[in-house]
Design a protein around this motif. Structure first.
Motif, PDB file in Angstrom:
ATOM      1  N   UNK A 126     -13.397   6.670  51.428  1.00  0.00           N
ATOM      2  CA  UNK A 126     -12.498   5.514  51.343  1.00  0.00           C
ATOM      3  C   UNK A 126     -11.449   5.572  52.438  1.00  0.00           C
ATOM      4  N   UNK A 127     -10.967   4.421  52.880  1.00  0.00           N
ATOM      5  CA  UNK A 127      -9.879   4.371  53.860  1.00  0.00           C
ATOM      6  C   UNK A 127      -8.593   4.915  53.238  1.00  0.00           C
ATOM      7  N   UNK A 204      -9.110   6.074  28.493  1.00  0.00           N
ATOM      8  CA  UNK A 204      -9.556   6.254  29.873  1.00  0.00           C
ATOM      9  C   UNK A 204      -9.605   4.884  30.519  1.00  0.00           C
ATOM     10  N   UNK A 205      -8.951   4.754  31.659  1.00  0.00           N
ATOM     11  CA  UNK A 205      -8.972   3.504  32.423  1.00  0.00           C
ATOM     12  C   UNK A 205      -9.679   3.766  33.745  1.00  0.00           C
ATOM     13  N   UNK A 206     -10.781   3.067  33.968  1.00  0.00           N
ATOM     14  CA  UNK A 206     -11.539   3.219  35.210  1.00  0.00           C
ATOM     15  C   UNK A 206     -11.119   2.121  36.191  1.00  0.00           C
ATOM     16  N   UNK A 207     -10.826   2.518  37.425  1.00  0.00           N
ATOM     17  CA  UNK A 207     -10.512   1.568  38.488  1.00  0.00           C
ATOM     18  C   UNK A 207     -11.334   1.893  39.731  1.00  0.00           C
ATOM     19  N   UNK A 208     -11.543   0.900  40.577  1.00  0.00           N
ATOM     20  CA  UNK A 208     -12.140   1.136  41.887  1.00  0.00           C
ATOM     21  C   UNK A 208     -11.077   1.686  42.830  1.00  0.00           C
ATOM     22  N   UNK A 209     -11.528   2.186  43.997  1.00  0.00           N
ATOM     23  CA  UNK A 209     -10.620   2.853  44.928  1.00  0.00           C
ATOM     24  C   UNK A 209      -9.924   1.890  45.878  1.00  0.00           C
ATOM     25  N   UNK A 210     -10.163   0.601  45.750  1.00  0.00           N
ATOM     26  CA  UNK A 210      -9.500  -0.386  46.614  1.00  0.00           C
ATOM     27  C   UNK A 210      -9.020  -1.544  45.751  1.00  0.00           C
ATOM     28  N   UNK A 211      -8.153  -1.205  44.791  1.00  0.00           N
ATOM     29  CA  UNK A 211      -7.536  -2.187  43.891  1.00  0.00           C
ATOM     30  C   UNK A 211      -6.034  -2.223  44.155  1.00  0.00           C
TER      31      UNK A 211
END
Length: 326
Positions: A126-127, A204-211
């Motif tokens: 990821x950037x 548990x909260x799942x997020x993407x790496x560009x949110x």
């Protein structure tokens, strides 16, 4: 005489601020000469100063337009992560965003005793700017009493700045942040499972790496789970332009579903849901299906339904599987 004293005070104060400005300019102008570790610690600090006055690039979610002279370089950098990396790197890591909630949502009162959550974010090459902007948005727009920890799961990234530099950087942030490294490329699902296994939060909260999380994003998710621990809650998914990084609010009048080919699609909220909510758009929309990328789930319920199928590779299909399990 009194006027003379006032002038002396004004001059002394002005001189002090001039010296502070000179110091800051000298301090940050050395960034180009820093080694990688020091550079990563200075540039975000400068971006933070910019973001506080909401006048920097991308502030309040505004579009960042690259000058014509830099278009070719922009296109080359676009290939790295399939988004405008040049624009992203110009934006503060903790940029401001507009509050796009409905007026009724802004006045909602939630219980004091909400469950806390671990936020699990998986990344692969990821950037730096998008990953850290995700982390900052979680930290800055979440009540810290509800934020047990942030878990970053590295799915075998190869970029050097995502190794020691990242570990050194997150040590100084305001909440507990763990970095878990997968030994080899394992895919989104197995990486998420590793993060979930290491988490300590009740949810548990799942997020993407560009949110980028907006104001008031977390409390409604946790409140629904407090009402019924078998509820799995998805936020409205807004849009960040891959070209300009403009933030655009999503619609609360659509929800996720599948067609007969099992392709995920967005559909209008049906009339039966409008009737059930009696026109109150601040109430949640009930649906048996989800997008799969961003959601909160009670950790015990997640285990009871069998978590994810660890045999799924890379990404894709988790929306179907989790919808069917729930």
């Amino acid at each position: 005489m009194r006027r003379f004293v006032y002038c002396k005070v004004v001059l002394a104060t002005s001189l002090m601020w001039v010296l502070v400005d000179v110091f800051l300019l000298l301090y940050f102008s050395e960034c180009n000469k820093c080694d990688d570790k020091k550079e990563r610690s200075l540039l975000p600090a400068l971006r933070a100063v910019i973001s506080r006055n909401q006048e920097g690039p991308g502030e309040m979610g505004k579009a960042v337009l690259i000058p014509k002279d830099d278009q070719e370089k922009m296109k080359e950098l676009f290939k790295i992560n399939q988004f405008n990396l040049m624009a992203s790197d110009l934006i503060a890591l903790n940029r401001s965003l507009p509050d796009v909630r409905l007026d009724g949502c802004k006045t909602k009162v939630y219980p004091d005793e909400l469950p806390n959550t671990s936020v699990v974010i998986v990344f692969h090459n990821e950037a730096w700017s998008t990953l850290l902007r995700t982390v900052y948005s979680v930290i800055n727009r979440s009540p810290h009493r509800l934020l047990s920890e942030i878990i970053l799961v590295d799915d075998a990234s190869e970029r050097e700045f995502l190794k020691a530099s990242l570990e050194n950087y997150v040590k100084n942030l305001q909440v507990s942040i763990k970095i878990i490294r997968m030994e080899q490329r394992s895919g989104l699902i197995r990486a998420r499972l590793r993060g979930a296994a290491a988490s300590k939060g009740q949810v548990i909260t799942f997020l993407d790496a560009h949110c980028e999380c907006t104001l008031g994003w977390l409390e409604p998710l946790l409140a629904r789970i407090k009402e019924d621990r078998r509820t799995v809650v998805c936020p409205i998914i807004d849009v960040i332009s891959d070209d300009t990084f403009e933030y655009m609010a999503g619609s609360d009048m659509t929800y996720g579903g599948f067609n007969w080919k099992l392709n995920f699609r967005w559909y209008p909220v049906p009339q039966r849901e409008m009737d059930r909510r009696k026109g109150d758009r601040t109430l949640p929309v009930r649906t048996p299906t989800m997008a799969g990328g961003l959601f909160s789930i009670d950790r015990n319920y997640f285990e009871e339904i069998g978590t994810y199928d660890a045999g799924m590779d890379i990404w894709g299909g988790e929306n179907l599987e989790m919808s069917f399990r729930v």
